[in-house]
Design a protein around this motif. Structure first.
Motif, PDB file in Angstrom:
ATOM      1  N   ASP A 293    -143.013  37.860  31.514  1.00  0.00           N
ATOM      2  CA  ASP A 293    -141.620  37.565  31.160  1.00  0.00           C
ATOM      3  C   ASP A 293    -141.523  36.233  30.417  1.00  0.00           C
ATOM      4  O   ASP A 293    -140.740  36.087  29.472  1.00  0.00           O
ATOM      5  CB  ASP A 293    -140.760  37.494  32.416  1.00  0.00           C
ATOM      6  CG  ASP A 293    -140.349  38.850  32.945  1.00  0.00           C
ATOM      7  OD1 ASP A 293    -140.565  39.854  32.240  1.00  0.00           O
ATOM      8  OD2 ASP A 293    -139.810  38.915  34.064  1.00  0.00           O
TER       9      ASP A 293
ATOM     10  N   HIS B  91    -136.277  51.426  41.316  1.00  0.00           N
ATOM     11  CA  HIS B  91    -135.743  50.214  41.920  1.00  0.00           C
ATOM     12  C   HIS B  91    -134.704  50.526  42.997  1.00  0.00           C
ATOM     13  O   HIS B  91    -134.647  49.837  44.029  1.00  0.00           O
ATOM     14  CB  HIS B  91    -135.143  49.322  40.833  1.00  0.00           C
ATOM     15  CG  HIS B  91    -136.122  48.933  39.776  1.00  0.00           C
ATOM     16  ND1 HIS B  91    -137.122  48.021  40.008  1.00  0.00           N
ATOM     17  CD2 HIS B  91    -136.281  49.356  38.492  1.00  0.00           C
ATOM     18  CE1 HIS B  91    -137.854  47.876  38.905  1.00  0.00           C
ATOM     19  NE2 HIS B  91    -137.359  48.683  37.975  1.00  0.00           N
TER      20      HIS B  91
ATOM     21  N   ARG C  39    -136.911  33.351  37.651  1.00  0.00           N
ATOM     22  CA  ARG C  39    -136.332  34.572  37.108  1.00  0.00           C
ATOM     23  C   ARG C  39    -134.805  34.472  37.015  1.00  0.00           C
ATOM     24  O   ARG C  39    -134.194  34.896  36.035  1.00  0.00           O
ATOM     25  CB  ARG C  39    -136.714  35.782  37.978  1.00  0.00           C
ATOM     26  CG  ARG C  39    -138.139  36.281  37.785  1.00  0.00           C
ATOM     27  CD  ARG C  39    -138.438  37.337  38.831  1.00  0.00           C
ATOM     28  NE  ARG C  39    -139.559  38.192  38.488  1.00  0.00           N
ATOM     29  CZ  ARG C  39    -140.775  38.056  38.960  1.00  0.00           C
ATOM     30  NH1 ARG C  39    -141.040  37.049  39.789  1.00  0.00           N
ATOM     31  NH2 ARG C  39    -141.733  38.901  38.614  1.00  0.00           N
TER      32      ARG C  39
ATOM     33  N   TYR D 280    -141.434  49.984  42.871  1.00  0.00           N
ATOM     34  CA  TYR D 280    -141.161  49.040  41.783  1.00  0.00           C
ATOM     35  C   TYR D 280    -141.981  49.387  40.548  1.00  0.00           C
ATOM     36  O   TYR D 280    -141.458  49.443  39.426  1.00  0.00           O
ATOM     37  CB  TYR D 280    -141.477  47.618  42.258  1.00  0.00           C
ATOM     38  CG  TYR D 280    -141.177  46.537  41.248  1.00  0.00           C
ATOM     39  CD1 TYR D 280    -139.903  45.978  41.165  1.00  0.00           C
ATOM     40  CD2 TYR D 280    -142.159  46.059  40.387  1.00  0.00           C
ATOM     41  CE1 TYR D 280    -139.624  44.974  40.251  1.00  0.00           C
ATOM     42  CE2 TYR D 280    -141.885  45.063  39.460  1.00  0.00           C
ATOM     43  CZ  TYR D 280    -140.618  44.518  39.392  1.00  0.00           C
ATOM     44  OH  TYR D 280    -140.347  43.536  38.481  1.00  0.00           O
TER      45      TYR D 280
ATOM     46  N   SER E   4    -137.668  49.961  33.030  1.00  0.00           N
ATOM     47  CA  SER E   4    -136.983  48.774  33.520  1.00  0.00           C
ATOM     48  C   SER E   4    -135.621  48.648  32.858  1.00  0.00           C
ATOM     49  O   SER E   4    -135.527  48.660  31.626  1.00  0.00           O
ATOM     50  CB  SER E   4    -137.826  47.522  33.241  1.00  0.00           C
ATOM     51  OG  SER E   4    -137.070  46.341  33.384  1.00  0.00           O
TER      52      SER E   4
ATOM     53  N   ARG F 183    -133.805  45.976  32.868  1.00  0.00           N
ATOM     54  CA  ARG F 183    -133.780  44.676  32.197  1.00  0.00           C
ATOM     55  C   ARG F 183    -134.498  44.734  30.861  1.00  0.00           C
ATOM     56  O   ARG F 183    -134.007  44.231  29.845  1.00  0.00           O
ATOM     57  CB  ARG F 183    -134.418  43.633  33.123  1.00  0.00           C
ATOM     58  CG  ARG F 183    -134.612  42.275  32.523  1.00  0.00           C
ATOM     59  CD  ARG F 183    -135.059  41.299  33.605  1.00  0.00           C
ATOM     60  NE  ARG F 183    -135.958  41.912  34.563  1.00  0.00           N
ATOM     61  CZ  ARG F 183    -137.272  42.050  34.368  1.00  0.00           C
ATOM     62  NH1 ARG F 183    -137.825  41.634  33.259  1.00  0.00           N
ATOM     63  NH2 ARG F 183    -138.024  42.596  35.304  1.00  0.00           N
ATOM     64  N   ASP F 184    -135.678  45.359  30.838  1.00  0.00           N
ATOM     65  CA  ASP F 184    -136.418  45.477  29.585  1.00  0.00           C
ATOM     66  C   ASP F 184    -135.650  46.302  28.562  1.00  0.00           C
ATOM     67  O   ASP F 184    -135.668  46.007  27.367  1.00  0.00           O
ATOM     68  CB  ASP F 184    -137.792  46.109  29.842  1.00  0.00           C
ATOM     69  CG  ASP F 184    -138.771  45.125  30.478  1.00  0.00           C
ATOM     70  OD1 ASP F 184    -138.372  43.971  30.711  1.00  0.00           O
ATOM     71  OD2 ASP F 184    -139.915  45.523  30.738  1.00  0.00           O
TER      72      ASP F 184
ATOM     73  N   TYR G 298    -133.238  34.905  33.385  1.00  0.00           N
ATOM     74  CA  TYR G 298    -132.460  36.101  33.091  1.00  0.00           C
ATOM     75  C   TYR G 298    -130.999  35.780  32.774  1.00  0.00           C
ATOM     76  O   TYR G 298    -130.174  36.683  32.655  1.00  0.00           O
ATOM     77  CB  TYR G 298    -132.523  37.086  34.255  1.00  0.00           C
ATOM     78  CG  TYR G 298    -133.916  37.591  34.585  1.00  0.00           C
ATOM     79  CD1 TYR G 298    -135.021  37.314  33.772  1.00  0.00           C
ATOM     80  CD2 TYR G 298    -134.148  38.337  35.736  1.00  0.00           C
ATOM     81  CE1 TYR G 298    -136.282  37.753  34.090  1.00  0.00           C
ATOM     82  CE2 TYR G 298    -135.416  38.787  36.064  1.00  0.00           C
ATOM     83  CZ  TYR G 298    -136.483  38.487  35.241  1.00  0.00           C
ATOM     84  OH  TYR G 298    -137.741  38.932  35.556  1.00  0.00           O
TER      85      TYR G 298
ATOM     86  N   GLU H 147    -132.576  42.961  38.677  1.00  0.00           N
ATOM     87  CA  GLU H 147    -132.777  44.047  37.716  1.00  0.00           C
ATOM     88  C   GLU H 147    -131.438  44.696  37.363  1.00  0.00           C
ATOM     89  O   GLU H 147    -131.214  45.122  36.236  1.00  0.00           O
ATOM     90  CB  GLU H 147    -133.729  45.080  38.314  1.00  0.00           C
ATOM     91  CG  GLU H 147    -134.108  46.226  37.403  1.00  0.00           C
ATOM     92  CD  GLU H 147    -135.203  45.856  36.420  1.00  0.00           C
ATOM     93  OE1 GLU H 147    -135.501  46.689  35.548  1.00  0.00           O
ATOM     94  OE2 GLU H 147    -135.752  44.742  36.504  1.00  0.00           O
ATOM     95  N   ARG H 148    -130.540  44.783  38.341  1.00  0.00           N
ATOM     96  CA  ARG H 148    -129.221  45.389  38.127  1.00  0.00           C
ATOM     97  C   ARG H 148    -128.190  44.366  37.648  1.00  0.00           C
ATOM     98  O   ARG H 148    -126.999  44.664  37.588  1.00  0.00           O
ATOM     99  CB  ARG H 148    -128.721  46.021  39.427  1.00  0.00           C
ATOM    100  CG  ARG H 148    -129.513  47.201  39.919  1.00  0.00           C
ATOM    101  CD  ARG H 148    -128.873  47.825  41.162  1.00  0.00           C
ATOM    102  NE  ARG H 148    -129.038  47.021  42.366  1.00  0.00           N
ATOM    103  CZ  ARG H 148    -128.118  46.203  42.872  1.00  0.00           C
ATOM    104  NH1 ARG H 148    -126.959  46.037  42.265  1.00  0.00           N
ATOM    105  NH2 ARG H 148    -128.350  45.536  43.992  1.00  0.00           N
TER     106      ARG H 148
END
Length: 439
Positions: free
Chosen positions: A399, A213, A284, A208, A427, A429-430, A288, A247-248
């Motif tokens: 976050d 990931h 999260r 991670y 990342s 997401r980032d 998200y 994350e995906r």
């Protein structure tokens, strides 16, 4: 003939069977594998005056948040070791007594001194290490570095194929930023003993932190079915897979993992893991941009009411406040903040003022007062590490600050924070958030 533990240290027991069951039980304990309690009970049955077996059983009770049982067991170990035990064994039992009875600072000091004399006494050396160890919960800002220093100081005392030491040494390096080295060490420890939940956990952390990931999700998907449902880390390791799915941008898969492994009704995890994993996953999920199914927050809140009601355990405090904020229990958050502030002012909260600050920020975020959330969190962002846990667990606080900055119109500050994060750890997401800011 002297009876020895798994690292060659003498044991004060008259029974070969007790010694063998103790070695096996401690190895199971150190790998978070089912059967440790039974093995240690067999050791005690074979030799009721085996102090270290009682002490290890006390440690297991403590891990399971069974303080009354832990205190009774360690008291029995103390009585036995006083009349039949070596200097090392008396020190071993005393350190566990301090830790079990809440004297963490003294336990840490004694454990470090003990390790200087008996570095291969792994049950004691394990106490300062890990995400929930004495270093992590000491309130130190540099506990990640301290774990590395401790492992490196004693590395020469361990064989190259000591699966336990490789696991914790690797985890320490990965958490402290030397991710590739940490992953390599942890991978070797995992390969040497695959029936080791701590190694699977540490390796998923290293993946991670390195942005791998897909590797982490694959590892967990392949390994987790072989770990019994009674294993204390099953839910938490699954939590890592759920984060990978988020994350995906796959909330359906993340929620399926949550339902199967993480939610309070299905997990056998330690209470601190159950509270933190449920709180941070659901937070999260919503943060998200996904819907939290009805009832999940309420279920987490119902479970949490049985634990950590008294303020003062920083890592638990921030997650308890998060659950209360998310379920509209504003008064509960404010009461916890008041208690934490009093402890801070009295010098009785090792992690200090960052703890009530995070709780206040969580309430502001839940109330969608993003400017206030950012105003509270930004000055203490560098101190969040003091609450303990792992980098992956603490990332939620970062976050929170990032989203608060984005949603309160502080695009330049949000962009700068994202730039630092992307440099530290790739990342998806980032990268998406960065694209939103750049648009």
């Amino acid at each position: 003939m002297s009876r020895l533990d798994s690292r060659g240290l003498p044991l004060s027991t008259t029974s070969d069977l007790a010694a063998e069951r103790y070695r096996h039980g401690v190895d199971l304990l150190l790998s978070a594998w089912p059967g440790a309690a039974e093995a240690l009970e067999e050791a005690i049955a074979a030799d009721p005056d085996f102090a270290l077996a009682h002490a290890a059983r006390a440690r297991l009770h403590a891990i399971r948040s069974e303080p009354t049982k832990a205190q009774a067991r360690i008291a029995a170990a103390g009585e036995i070791v006083a009349r039949r035990g070596t200097e090392r064994e008396r020190s071993h039992v005393e350190i566990l007594r301090l830790a079990i009875n809440g004297h963490s600072a003294q336990a840490l000091e004694r454990a470090l001194a003990h390790a200087d004399t008996w570095p291969r006494d792994v049950l004691i050396l394990s106490l300062p290490l890990g995400a929930f160890g004495l270093f992590a919960f000491s309130g130190m800002a540099d506990h990640d570095r301290a774990r590395v220093d401790l492992c490196e100081r004693h590395a020469r005392h361990f064989d190259a194929d000591d699966w336990w030491f490789l696991t914790y040494r690797g985890w320490a390096h990965a958490e402290n930023g030397n991710v590739s080295h940490g992953r390599a060490l942890t991978q070797r420890g995992f390969d040497l003993r695959r029936n080791n939940a701590n190694a699977a956990h540490a390796l998923s952390h290293a993946m991670y932190e390195g942005g791998a990931h897909e590797d982490a999700e694959r590892l967990i998907a392949e390994w987790l079915p072989g770990y019994d449902r009674s294993g204390t880390l099953q839910g938490h390791i699954a939590w890592h897979a759920a984060l990978g799915a988020l994350e995906r941008s796959d909330p359906e898969h993340a929620l399926a993992i949550y339902a199967d492994y993480i939610q309070p009704s299905v997990t056998a995890g330690m209470p601190v893991n159950v509270v933190s994993d449920t709180a941070s996953f659901l937070w999260r999920l919503k943060a998200y941009g996904h819907d939290v199914p009805a009832g999940l927050w309420d279920d987490a809140a119902a479970y949490s009411r049985g634990y950590f009601q008294k303020a003062g355990f920083a890592f638990a405090d921030v997650h308890m406040a998060l659950i209360a904020a998310a379920t509209g229990e504003k008064a509960a958050v404010e009461e916890r903040v008041k208690a934490l502030t009093s402890l801070t002012e009295a010098g009785a909260l090792a992690a200090g003022p960052v703890v009530p600050a995070i709780c206040r920020a969580a309430l502001a975020f839940a109330e969608e007062n993003y400017a206030a959330c950012a105003r509270i969190l930004e000055p203490v962002a560098a101190e969040v590490v003091r609450i303990g846990g792992s980098g992956a667990q603490r990332e939620m606080m970062e976050d929170m600050l990032l989203l608060a900055l984005m949603r309160s119109g502080e695009a330049a500050k949000a962009r700068a924070l994202l730039d630092r994060r992307l440099h530290r750890r790739p990342s998806l997401r980032d990268a998406r958030w960065h694209g939103m800011l750049a648009a």
